[in-house]
Scaffold this motif. Structure first.
Motif, PDB file in Angstrom:
ATOM      1  N   PRO A   1       0.847  -1.036  -0.159  1.00 21.03           N
ATOM      2  CA  PRO A   1      -0.073   0.140  -0.018  1.00 21.03           C
ATOM      3  C   PRO A   1       0.858   1.203   0.018  1.00 21.03           C
ATOM      4  CG  PRO A   1      -0.568  -1.376   1.813  1.00 21.03           C
ATOM      5  CD  PRO A   1       0.458  -1.890   1.229  1.00 21.03           C
ATOM      6  N   ARG A   2       0.257   2.459  -0.336  1.00 23.95           N
ATOM      7  CA  ARG A   2       1.152   3.561  -0.627  1.00 23.95           C
ATOM      8  C   ARG A   2       1.249   4.330   0.811  1.00 23.95           C
ATOM      9  NH1 ARG A   2      -0.990   6.823  -5.068  1.00 23.95           N
ATOM     10  NH2 ARG A   2       0.360   8.216  -3.968  1.00 23.95           N
ATOM     11  N   ASP A   3       2.605   4.531   1.231  1.00 19.40           N
ATOM     12  CA  ASP A   3       2.868   4.817   2.704  1.00 19.40           C
ATOM     13  C   ASP A   3       2.148   6.564   2.887  1.00 19.40           C
ATOM     14  OD1 ASP A   3       4.853   6.288   1.496  1.00 19.40           O
ATOM     15  OD2 ASP A   3       6.012   6.068   3.009  1.00 19.40           O
ATOM     16  N   ASP A   4       1.808   6.993   1.712  1.00 13.68           N
ATOM     17  CA  ASP A   4       1.351   8.611   1.841  1.00 13.68           C
ATOM     18  C   ASP A   4      -0.200   8.625   2.327  1.00 13.68           C
ATOM     19  OD1 ASP A   4       0.001   8.106  -0.552  1.00 13.68           O
ATOM     20  OD2 ASP A   4       1.272   9.801  -1.518  1.00 13.68           O
ATOM     21  N   ALA A   5      -0.869   7.264   2.210  1.00 16.08           N
ATOM     22  CA  ALA A   5      -2.226   7.359   2.369  1.00 16.08           C
ATOM     23  C   ALA A   5      -2.701   7.490   3.692  1.00 16.08           C
ATOM     24  CB  ALA A   5      -2.836   5.919   2.061  1.00 16.08           C
ATOM     25  N   ALA A   6      -1.868   7.420   4.752  1.00 16.82           N
ATOM     26  CA  ALA A   6      -2.210   7.881   6.077  1.00 16.82           C
ATOM     27  C   ALA A   6      -2.556   9.398   6.438  1.00 16.82           C
ATOM     28  CB  ALA A   6      -1.243   7.136   7.140  1.00 16.82           C
ATOM     29  N   ASP A   7      -1.592  10.056   5.462  1.00 14.45           N
ATOM     30  CA  ASP A   7      -1.777  11.464   5.670  1.00 14.45           C
ATOM     31  C   ASP A   7      -2.717  11.849   4.808  1.00 14.45           C
ATOM     32  OD1 ASP A   7       0.827  11.960   6.766  1.00 14.45           O
ATOM     33  OD2 ASP A   7       1.680  12.621   5.115  1.00 14.45           O
ATOM     34  N   LYS A   8      -3.273  11.153   3.699  1.00 15.89           N
ATOM     35  CA  LYS A   8      -4.337  11.635   2.913  1.00 15.89           C
ATOM     36  C   LYS A   8      -5.811  11.129   3.534  1.00 15.89           C
ATOM     37  CE  LYS A   8      -1.576  11.848  -1.249  1.00 15.89           C
ATOM     38  NZ  LYS A   8      -1.220  11.265  -2.632  1.00 15.89           N
TER      39      LYS A   8
ATOM     40  N   GLY B   1      -0.583  11.025  -7.210  1.00 20.53           N
ATOM     41  CA  GLY B   1      -1.566  10.106  -7.201  1.00 20.53           C
ATOM     42  C   GLY B   1      -1.238   8.880  -7.643  1.00 20.53           C
TER      43      GLY B   1
ATOM     44  N   GLN C   1       9.083  -1.055   5.246  1.00 13.92           N
ATOM     45  CA  GLN C   1       8.756   0.023   6.307  1.00 13.92           C
ATOM     46  C   GLN C   1       9.947   1.019   6.574  1.00 13.92           C
ATOM     47  OE1 GLN C   1       8.284  -2.943   6.688  1.00 13.92           O
ATOM     48  NE2 GLN C   1       6.249  -3.638   7.327  1.00 13.92           N
TER      49      GLN C   1
ATOM     50  N   HIS D   1      11.830   5.227   3.242  1.00 13.97           N
ATOM     51  CA  HIS D   1      10.892   6.252   2.904  1.00 13.97           C
ATOM     52  C   HIS D   1      11.140   7.420   1.875  1.00 13.97           C
ATOM     53  CE1 HIS D   1       8.121   9.291   4.876  1.00 13.97           C
ATOM     54  NE2 HIS D   1       8.971  10.269   4.815  1.00 13.97           N
TER      55      HIS D   1
ATOM     56  N   ARG E   1      -3.442  -1.934 -10.809  1.00 14.06           N
ATOM     57  CA  ARG E   1      -4.840  -1.847 -11.046  1.00 14.06           C
ATOM     58  C   ARG E   1      -5.614  -0.575 -10.916  1.00 14.06           C
ATOM     59  NH1 ARG E   1      -9.276  -5.631 -10.056  1.00 14.06           N
ATOM     60  NH2 ARG E   1     -11.027  -4.814  -9.262  1.00 14.06           N
ATOM     61  N   GLY E   2      -5.350   0.224  -9.858  1.00 14.13           N
ATOM     62  CA  GLY E   2      -5.845   1.613  -9.457  1.00 14.13           C
ATOM     63  C   GLY E   2      -5.531   2.540 -10.840  1.00 14.13           C
TER      64      GLY E   2
END
Lengths: 781, 179
Positions: free
Chosen positions: A13-20, A488, A508, A511, A670-671
């Protein structure tokens, strides 16, 4: 021996998703600086006019107004490839929405109030709106001084005293002789309207003119280094006097490539004594003032043998560039060398004209002209197949590029290019091609199936370069520095996967900071053309290799063995066969310290670079050469249901096959496919600028310009990713981000013919146009 | 100027605002809650969606004065003590985030749906986010994320004082994301 991959290929998973998902992600829209002023614009209400007089005295007197600028105040020419544009219109306006006066004030409300108090007198002129008319010698000129504009020589060819900003020629074989001998000939015309990218974050930029002739910029951009470079050229500043920050970017799709609002806010900041100035486009300005995808008129002729082998293709592409050349000239160039589709065509003749008109100007948009040209080519291929009495899939199969064939620019197609025919077969299988759709339940509905091919290569300078830095931290983790932007598409996650794979670190521990900053992050040309995973991937591979070399050198000294006997695994280094002696990276990252206190090595910082290789400029007269670092091929198969009463088209299922070379991250890929397909459905069914006869844009809002919503999803979407490796790609990968959008309209148009037996030549395939054509046919639905 | 006292993410805010100030301007410019985004300013894109007394509204069309005395919940109030809600975690896991600009509004629309209907059908999910535009994802992953979240969250217990927050059954379903 190939090692099994730990991260590459996995759905990390993209690790900027938590920020977003928390709202913590900060976009240029969200930034505020001490003392920051807000800018607003007076834009032209006319598509073409002479500016007779500007009276801004009322505005300048308004308390809180810090700067008011007109075109007379800023004599700076801008342009990516052709210096044809000013920051603010001077003497004439060339499109409705063009900035004429700019104001910076303490608040946005004051800036807008000041704009209302500015009086501009225009002398309207007839607008040049149809690029086909604009090409004629008698046409009024959008740029009478075109001949004197400086431009990228040897790549673009403007025609003086015309509206033609660029003429790209492709000449291969003997087209006249081939058509003379062709047994079946088809000629057809097609057109696409201009459309908007619609990033959810509109364009936004902040600039501060600093003492000593320096500029600091924060901008919603795909191109930190290109912004820096073009700012440097425009204002005569050394490159390192311009610092460009790019925080999170809320979508780009090409519209945030190149240079956009940055010069405007910079000159306002200068005029306001160096206070930072911010401009955020309203959605209406995004439509009216910021660039769009160009419109296109195509004429396509195909000649074949009776058995269905293509012997010649001739095409004329007339691009509606709008008022300025910007990226449009390069779209006209790139779409020309792709302008015959992924087919083996022995004789080819393409003229691609990029033509100025009095409309909002064009720029790059996901697919860079390919959706537009392939709308025509892939519809024409279907028409030709029917003329020959062949199944459209079979006709394509006979003519698709296969190893040993030559492209229209003279490149030999190899197995390393991928497998277009396998993409075709995959989508045909997925939609049960050859089996007619079961009749719909409701008698007013019709069903049909369609297929279409796609291809695209990155359109970029022959010397496009990219670099990456990886630095190890005190704890042995890694930070990657790059200046491509992840707005994106997910490339940062892919680069982290590559670094983790190479450095043998847990994912993990790798970064990438979401902010690019030209003062610290290393050079990358710009984030366009589906080339970031490919080029950035290589740069990160090499930077990781550099880190490993430094780690091995120190470990070899510690263990007293040769460097090639050092194994790096599990975030540690050890002599081959002796994993129990492993030294963790954290004890090597800043240098190694012996028990007695002596230290060796130093901080591990790796550098990797990549530059396009073996590319050539195209021959100006024939278009022959090597324009493409790699090609990506694909296909769509679609089944639709048309409501003959409302004209609405529902996508029952759509299958998309792309030959990715190597899927670096299955979830993100896929996205990209699903997101791209849905964006393509927008271009197919609804999207397009509408202008009145004077050149006013009639639909500059989400009320009148529909983009796909959650309600418009196809009932079924099937992304299929093939993996025929790209020989020079990182892990065999090639770019895939733009491609899913290309040819979606073509496949739907072909399905629409299958459903209704009506040829549609114009996009969008809106309910209105479907109902109109059904009524014209007069037959019962 | 008007004095207002909205309760924003559980905190009472006292402020004096001009009549024309929108709730979105109040949240972003006065409270620095910049998670709510402006994508169009005319209520057509949903990027500024927040919950007003539990109901999704586009904050660009609501005046700040209208929020006086009401409960306002923004994306900044969705996580608890730094722990993502199941809904947020589902967005991460499903790949429902690309550029992220529509994400806060999308999550707040979904939260509004799950508050009034903890077990929505697919059609109800689509209906709930039909006013939230996303240009990147093609929505499919977003629908999957909301569906997955609905399956993980339990209904609030009847009579429980804070029915506005669907409690988390499990929030550790992540298969990845931040370490």
């Amino acid at each position: 021996m190939t090692r099994e991959l730990t991260y590459v290929g996995k759905s990390v998973p993209r690790d900027d998703a938590a920020d977003k998902v928390t709202g913590a992600a900060r976009y240029t829209h969200d930034l505020s600086l001490p003392g920051m002023l807000h800018a607003a614009l007076v834009t032209s209400p006319h598509a073409a006019a002479r500016i007779a007089r500007i009276d801004a005295s009322d505005a300048a007197r308004l308390p809180g107004v810090r700067a008011v600028l007109t075109g007379a105040d800023v004599d700076v020419r801008l342009g990516l490839y052709m210096q044809d544009k000013r920051i603010l219109a001077h003497d004439v306006v060339r499109y409705q929405g063009e900035p004429v006066v700019a104001v910076a004030a303490d608040t946005l409300d004051i800036a807008r109030e000041a704009c209302r108090r500015i009086h501009v007198e225009y002398e309207p002129r007839p607008a040049v709106l149809d690029p086909r008319e604009a090409m004629k010698t008698a046409a009024a000129l959008v740029h009478p001084d075109l001949g004197s504009y400086s431009h990228m020589e040897g790549v673009f060819f403007p025609t003086s005293r015309t509206n033609i900003a660029h003429h790209q020629k492709i000449r291969k074989g003997d087209v006249d002789a081939a058509f003379a001998s062709a047994e079946v000939i088809l000629k057809a015309g097609f057109d696409n309207p201009p459309v908007q990218h619609v990033p959810m974050e509109t364009h936004a930029s902040i600039a501060q003119a600093l003492p000593g002739g320096r500029a600091e910029i924060w901008t919603s951009s795909q191109s930190p280094y290109t912004v820096r470079h073009l700012m440097s050229i425009a204002f005569g500043l050394p490159h390192n006097a311009v610092r460009v920050h790019v925080p999170y970017v809320g979508g780009g799709f090409g519209g945030k490539a190149g240079l956009n609002l940055e010069p405007l806010v910079y000159v306002l900041s200068k005029a306001a004594g160096g206070r930072p100035v911010r401009f955020v486009a309203t959605r209406e300005e995004e439509f009216n003032t910021l660039p769009s995808r160009q419109g296109l008129y195509s004429t396509i002729e195909i000649g074949t043998t009776r058995a269905g082998t293509i012997v010649a293709l001739k095409a004329t592409y007339v691009w509606d560039a709008g008022a300025y050349a910007d990226y449009g000239v390069n779209v006209g160039r790139a779409a020309a060398y792709s302008g015959a589709g992924p087919y083996a065509i022995p004789n080819c003749w393409i003229d691609s004209f990029v033509v100025y008109t009095n409309k909002v100007y064009g720029t790059a948009y996901r697919g860079f002209g390919h959706l537009e040209v392939l709308w025509g080519v892939e519809r024409a291929m279907d028409q030709m197949a029917r003329k020959l009495g062949l199944d459209p899939a079979e006709f394509r199969r006979r003519n698709l590029l296969k190893p040993g064939d030559m492209t229209i620019t003279g490149e030999t197609f190899t197995a390393g290019h991928g497998e277009p025919s396998a993409c075709l077969d995959a989508v045909a299988g997925a939609i049960d091609w050859g089996t007619p759709s079961p009749p719909p339940v409701e008698p007013t509905k019709r069903r049909g199936k369609g297929i279409a091919m796609l291809h695209k290569a990155p359109a970029m300078p022959t010397s496009t370069a990219c670099s990456a830095i990886i630095k190890l931290d005190e704890d042995g983790a890694a930070d990657i520095l790059v200046s491509g932007v992840d707005y994106g598409q997910g490339t940062y996650t892919v680069l982290r996967q590559i670094a983790a794979e190479e450095l043998r670190l847990p994912i993990q521990a790798v970064h990438i900071n979401s902010d690019c900053d030209t003062a610290f992050t290393p050079y990358d040309w710009q984030t366009v053309a589906s080339r970031f995973a490919y080029m950035g991937g290589h740069a990160v591979l090499r930077a990781a290799g550099d880190c490993l070399g430094q780690i091995r050198a120190v470990a070899a000294q510690v263990f007293g063995v040769a460097t090639d006997k050092i194994v790096c695994e599990n975030a540690s280094a050890y002599p081959a066969g002796e994993p129990e002696r492993a030294i963790p990276y954290r004890d090597l990252a800043l240098g190694y310290t012996y028990p007695n206190g002596n230290a060796i090595g130093g901080p591990v910082i790796g550098h990797g670079r990549f530059i396009a290789h073996d590319l050539t400029h195209l021959d100006p007269d024939t278009g022959q050469g090597r324009p493409a670092q790699f090609w990506t091929y694909g296909a769509h198969g679609v089944e639709i249901e048309v409501d003959t009463e409302t004209g609405e088209i529902e996508i029952l299922r759509i299958a998309t096959a792309i030959d990715a070379g190597k899927v670096l991250n299955a979830g993100l890929a896929r996205g990209q496919v699903i997101g791209g397909v849905v964006q393509g459905i927008g271009s197919a069914l609804w999207e397009g600028f509408r202008f009145d006869r004077s050149g006013h844009l009639l639909n500059p809002s989400f009320v009148d310009y529909k983009i796909p919503t959650a309600k418009d999803l196809p009932r079924e979407m099937t992304p299929i990713l093939l993996e025929n490796p790209q020989p020079d790609g990182p892990y065999g990968a090639r770019g895939i981000a733009e491609h899913p959008m290309i040819s979606v309209p073509s496949a739907i148009g072909n399905a629409l013919f299958d459903a209704l037996g009506i040829e549609f030549a114009s996009l969008p395939l809106s309910p209105e146009s479907v109902v109109t054509r059904l009524a014209e046919r007069g037959a019962e639905p | 100027m008007y004095d207002i006292e909205p309760r924003v993410n559980g905190h009472t805010e006292r402020a004096s605002v001009p009549a024309g100030m929108t709730l979105l301007e109040f949240l972003r410019d006065r409270l620095a809650l910049t998670g709510s985004k402006e994508g169009c300013g005319i209520g057509e894109c949903g990027a500024c969606t927040v919950l007003l007394d539990g109901k999704p509204v586009t904050a660009c069309l609501v005046l700040a004065v209208e929020a006086d005395g009401l409960d306002v919940r923004t994306i900044e109030g969705e996580a608890t003590d730094g722990q993502l809600s199941a809904l947020q975690q589902s967005f991460v896991d499903a790949g429902a985030v690309q550029c992220g600009f529509c994400t806060p509004g999308m999550i707040m629309s979904a939260r509004g749906l799950l508050l009034r209907n903890p077990h929505p059908s697919d059609e109800e999910i689509v209906e709930a986010i039909a006013g939230n535009l996303c240009r990147c994802t093609g929505y499919e992953a977003i629908l999957r994320a909301i569906r997955a979240a609905a399956q993980q969250e339990v209904e609030p217990l009847p009579g429980e004082p804070d029915t506005k927050t669907a409690r988390l059954l499990r929030s550790d379903q992540s298969t990845g994301g931040r370490p």
